[in-house]
Write a protein that holds these residues in place. Structure first.
Motif, PDB file in Angstrom:
ATOM      1  N   ALA A  53      31.407  -8.128  13.389  1.00 43.58           N
ATOM      2  CA  ALA A  53      32.358  -8.153  14.485  1.00 43.58           C
ATOM      3  C   ALA A  53      33.522  -9.061  14.106  1.00 43.58           C
ATOM      4  O   ALA A  53      33.378  -9.939  13.251  1.00 43.58           O
ATOM      5  N   PRO A  54      34.670  -8.884  14.736  1.00 35.51           N
ATOM      6  CA  PRO A  54      35.832  -9.716  14.407  1.00 35.51           C
ATOM      7  C   PRO A  54      35.528 -11.209  14.546  1.00 35.51           C
ATOM      8  O   PRO A  54      34.960 -11.643  15.558  1.00 35.51           O
ATOM      9  N   GLY A  55      35.853 -11.944  13.515  1.00 32.03           N
ATOM     10  CA  GLY A  55      35.660 -13.385  13.556  1.00 32.03           C
ATOM     11  C   GLY A  55      34.244 -13.846  13.318  1.00 32.03           C
ATOM     12  O   GLY A  55      33.960 -15.046  13.396  1.00 32.03           O
ATOM     13  N   LYS A  56      33.346 -12.909  13.021  1.00 33.24           N
ATOM     14  CA  LYS A  56      31.939 -13.266  12.802  1.00 33.24           C
ATOM     15  C   LYS A  56      31.500 -12.884  11.396  1.00 33.24           C
ATOM     16  O   LYS A  56      32.125 -12.070  10.734  1.00 33.24           O
ATOM     17  N   GLU A  57      30.392 -13.469  10.973  1.00 31.83           N
ATOM     18  CA  GLU A  57      29.838 -13.143   9.669  1.00 31.83           C
ATOM     19  C   GLU A  57      29.131 -11.796   9.708  1.00 31.83           C
ATOM     20  O   GLU A  57      28.728 -11.317  10.781  1.00 31.83           O
ATOM     21  N   ARG A  58      28.989 -11.219   8.525  1.00 29.07           N
ATOM     22  CA  ARG A  58      28.255  -9.966   8.431  1.00 29.07           C
ATOM     23  C   ARG A  58      26.784 -10.220   8.784  1.00 29.07           C
ATOM     24  O   ARG A  58      26.173 -11.168   8.282  1.00 29.07           O
ATOM     25  N   GLU A  59      26.234  -9.358   9.624  1.00 28.30           N
ATOM     26  CA  GLU A  59      24.918  -9.576  10.229  1.00 28.30           C
ATOM     27  C   GLU A  59      23.966  -8.447   9.850  1.00 28.30           C
ATOM     28  O   GLU A  59      24.322  -7.263   9.916  1.00 28.30           O
ATOM     29  N   PHE A  60      22.754  -8.807   9.497  1.00 25.24           N
ATOM     30  CA  PHE A  60      21.726  -7.827   9.162  1.00 25.24           C
ATOM     31  C   PHE A  60      21.306  -7.050  10.403  1.00 25.24           C
ATOM     32  O   PHE A  60      21.004  -7.633  11.440  1.00 25.24           O
ATOM     33  N   VAL A  61      21.251  -5.728  10.257  1.00 30.44           N
ATOM     34  CA  VAL A  61      20.832  -4.865  11.358  1.00 30.44           C
ATOM     35  C   VAL A  61      19.449  -4.283  11.085  1.00 30.44           C
ATOM     36  O   VAL A  61      18.534  -4.428  11.903  1.00 30.44           O
ATOM     37  N   ALA A  62      19.310  -3.614   9.948  1.00 32.31           N
ATOM     38  CA  ALA A  62      18.036  -2.948   9.650  1.00 32.31           C
ATOM     39  C   ALA A  62      17.988  -2.586   8.174  1.00 32.31           C
ATOM     40  O   ALA A  62      19.030  -2.465   7.523  1.00 32.31           O
ATOM     41  N   ALA A  63      16.772  -2.413   7.674  1.00 30.49           N
ATOM     42  CA  ALA A  63      16.579  -1.982   6.288  1.00 30.49           C
ATOM     43  C   ALA A  63      15.322  -1.141   6.191  1.00 30.49           C
ATOM     44  O   ALA A  63      14.403  -1.271   7.013  1.00 30.49           O
ATOM     45  N   ILE A  64      15.292  -0.297   5.159  1.00 31.64           N
ATOM     46  CA  ILE A  64      14.141   0.571   4.937  1.00 31.64           C
ATOM     47  C   ILE A  64      13.919   0.703   3.437  1.00 31.64           C
ATOM     48  O   ILE A  64      14.861   0.859   2.659  1.00 31.64           O
ATOM     49  N   THR A  65      12.674   0.605   3.030  1.00 32.09           N
ATOM     50  CA  THR A  65      12.353   0.731   1.620  1.00 32.09           C
ATOM     51  C   THR A  65      12.416   2.190   1.173  1.00 32.09           C
ATOM     52  O   THR A  65      12.513   3.110   1.989  1.00 32.09           O
ATOM     53  N   TRP A  66      12.337   2.377  -0.139  1.00 36.35           N
ATOM     54  CA  TRP A  66      12.499   3.707  -0.722  1.00 36.35           C
ATOM     55  C   TRP A  66      11.567   4.738  -0.077  1.00 36.35           C
ATOM     56  O   TRP A  66      11.978   5.826   0.288  1.00 36.35           O
ATOM     57  N   GLY A  67      10.306   4.406   0.015  1.00 31.67           N
ATOM     58  CA  GLY A  67       9.345   5.348   0.563  1.00 31.67           C
ATOM     59  C   GLY A  67       9.261   5.349   2.074  1.00 31.67           C
ATOM     60  O   GLY A  67       8.511   6.132   2.667  1.00 31.67           O
ATOM     61  N   GLY A  68      10.033   4.462   2.697  1.00 32.19           N
ATOM     62  CA  GLY A  68      10.016   4.381   4.146  1.00 32.19           C
ATOM     63  C   GLY A  68       8.822   3.634   4.704  1.00 32.19           C
ATOM     64  O   GLY A  68       8.648   3.567   5.911  1.00 32.19           O
ATOM     65  N   GLY A  69       8.032   3.036   3.804  1.00 36.06           N
ATOM     66  CA  GLY A  69       6.821   2.382   4.264  1.00 36.06           C
ATOM     67  C   GLY A  69       7.051   1.067   4.960  1.00 36.06           C
ATOM     68  O   GLY A  69       6.188   0.584   5.694  1.00 36.06           O
ATOM     69  N   ARG A  70       8.210   0.501   4.721  1.00 42.98           N
ATOM     70  CA  ARG A  70       8.511  -0.758   5.388  1.00 42.98           C
ATOM     71  C   ARG A  70       9.908  -0.699   5.964  1.00 42.98           C
ATOM     72  O   ARG A  70      10.860  -0.306   5.286  1.00 42.98           O
ATOM     73  N   THR A  71      10.023  -1.096   7.218  1.00 38.93           N
ATOM     74  CA  THR A  71      11.319  -1.253   7.846  1.00 38.93           C
ATOM     75  C   THR A  71      11.420  -2.666   8.392  1.00 38.93           C
ATOM     76  O   THR A  71      10.415  -3.311   8.679  1.00 38.93           O
ATOM     77  N   SER A  72      12.634  -3.134   8.512  1.00 39.92           N
ATOM     78  CA  SER A  72      12.885  -4.472   9.021  1.00 39.92           C
ATOM     79  C   SER A  72      14.123  -4.410   9.889  1.00 39.92           C
ATOM     80  O   SER A  72      15.062  -3.659   9.592  1.00 39.92           O
ATOM     81  N   TYR A  73      14.118  -5.213  10.970  1.00 40.07           N
ATOM     82  CA  TYR A  73      15.228  -5.187  11.917  1.00 40.07           C
ATOM     83  C   TYR A  73      15.688  -6.597  12.260  1.00 40.07           C
ATOM     84  O   TYR A  73      14.883  -7.536  12.267  1.00 40.07           O
ATOM     85  N   GLY A  74      16.966  -6.709  12.576  1.00 36.49           N
ATOM     86  CA  GLY A  74      17.465  -7.964  13.085  1.00 36.49           C
ATOM     87  C   GLY A  74      16.857  -8.269  14.449  1.00 36.49           C
ATOM     88  O   GLY A  74      16.493  -7.352  15.198  1.00 36.49           O
ATOM     89  N   ASP A  75      16.769  -9.543  14.765  1.00 32.87           N
ATOM     90  CA  ASP A  75      16.123  -9.951  16.016  1.00 32.87           C
ATOM     91  C   ASP A  75      16.788  -9.348  17.245  1.00 32.87           C
ATOM     92  O   ASP A  75      16.130  -9.070  18.251  1.00 32.87           O
ATOM     93  N   PHE A  76      18.071  -9.135  17.175  1.00 33.15           N
ATOM     94  CA  PHE A  76      18.804  -8.659  18.349  1.00 33.15           C
ATOM     95  C   PHE A  76      18.508  -7.185  18.656  1.00 33.15           C
ATOM     96  O   PHE A  76      18.799  -6.705  19.736  1.00 33.15           O
ATOM     97  N   VAL A  77      17.916  -6.468  17.695  1.00 34.62           N
ATOM     98  CA  VAL A  77      17.699  -5.038  17.889  1.00 34.62           C
ATOM     99  C   VAL A  77      16.714  -4.768  19.029  1.00 34.62           C
ATOM    100  O   VAL A  77      16.950  -3.899  19.871  1.00 34.62           O
ATOM    101  N   LYS A  78      15.609  -5.484  19.030  1.00 30.92           N
ATOM    102  CA  LYS A  78      14.637  -5.425  20.138  1.00 30.92           C
ATOM    103  C   LYS A  78      14.245  -3.995  20.512  1.00 30.92           C
ATOM    104  O   LYS A  78      14.249  -3.621  21.684  1.00 30.92           O
ATOM    105  N   GLY A  79      13.950  -3.195  19.497  1.00 33.64           N
ATOM    106  CA  GLY A  79      13.436  -1.855  19.742  1.00 33.64           C
ATOM    107  C   GLY A  79      14.484  -0.815  20.085  1.00 33.64           C
ATOM    108  O   GLY A  79      14.148   0.344  20.340  1.00 33.64           O
TER     109      GLY A  79
END
Length: 122
Positions: free
Chosen positions: A39-65
């Motif tokens: 966002a303007p004036g803010k640092e780049r923030e992690f949202v989500a990630a997924i591994t190659w096989g899709g076996g692991r996903t990770s989300y930023g705390d703000f996502v909350k499902g």
């Protein structure tokens, strides 16, 4: 190597958007794919990630499902489905790629797209 995001736009609070990130120039075999936002004036923030096989996903705390990351390796594309959007989700959303494991810090990602704007109105 080219990562191209699409699917951004203007949506009302409570609405949904689906972002896509298509890769060209190479396949990302074994790579983790991720979404960040800035966002303007803010640092780049992690949202989500997924591994190659899709076996692991990770989300930023703000996502909350509210968001879901997925990928289609046959299409070399990663998606971010976003629901229950809030005005504070307004940002430029970037996709990124790195080899192997998930990382939540932007500096660990080697490849970046140009970003797609998401604007959530109240």
């Amino acid at each position: 190597v080219l990562l191209v995001e699409s699917g951004g736009g203007l949506v009302q609070a409570g609405g949904s958007l689906r972002l896509s990130c298509a890769a060209s120039g190479r396949t990302f075999t074994g790579y983790t794919r991720a979404w960040f936002r800035q966002a303007p004036g803010k640092e780049r923030e992690f949202v989500a990630a997924i591994t190659w096989g899709g076996g692991r996903t990770s989300y930023g705390d703000f996502v909350k499902g509210r968001f879901t990351i997925s990928r289609d390796n046959t299409e070399n594309t990663v998606y971010l489905q976003m629901h229950s959007l809030k005005p504070e989700d307004t940002a430029v959303y970037y996709c990124a790629a790195r080899p192997y494991a998930v990382a939540v810090q932007a500096r660990h990602y080697e490849h970046w797209g140009q970003g797609t704007q998401v604007t959530v109105s109240s």
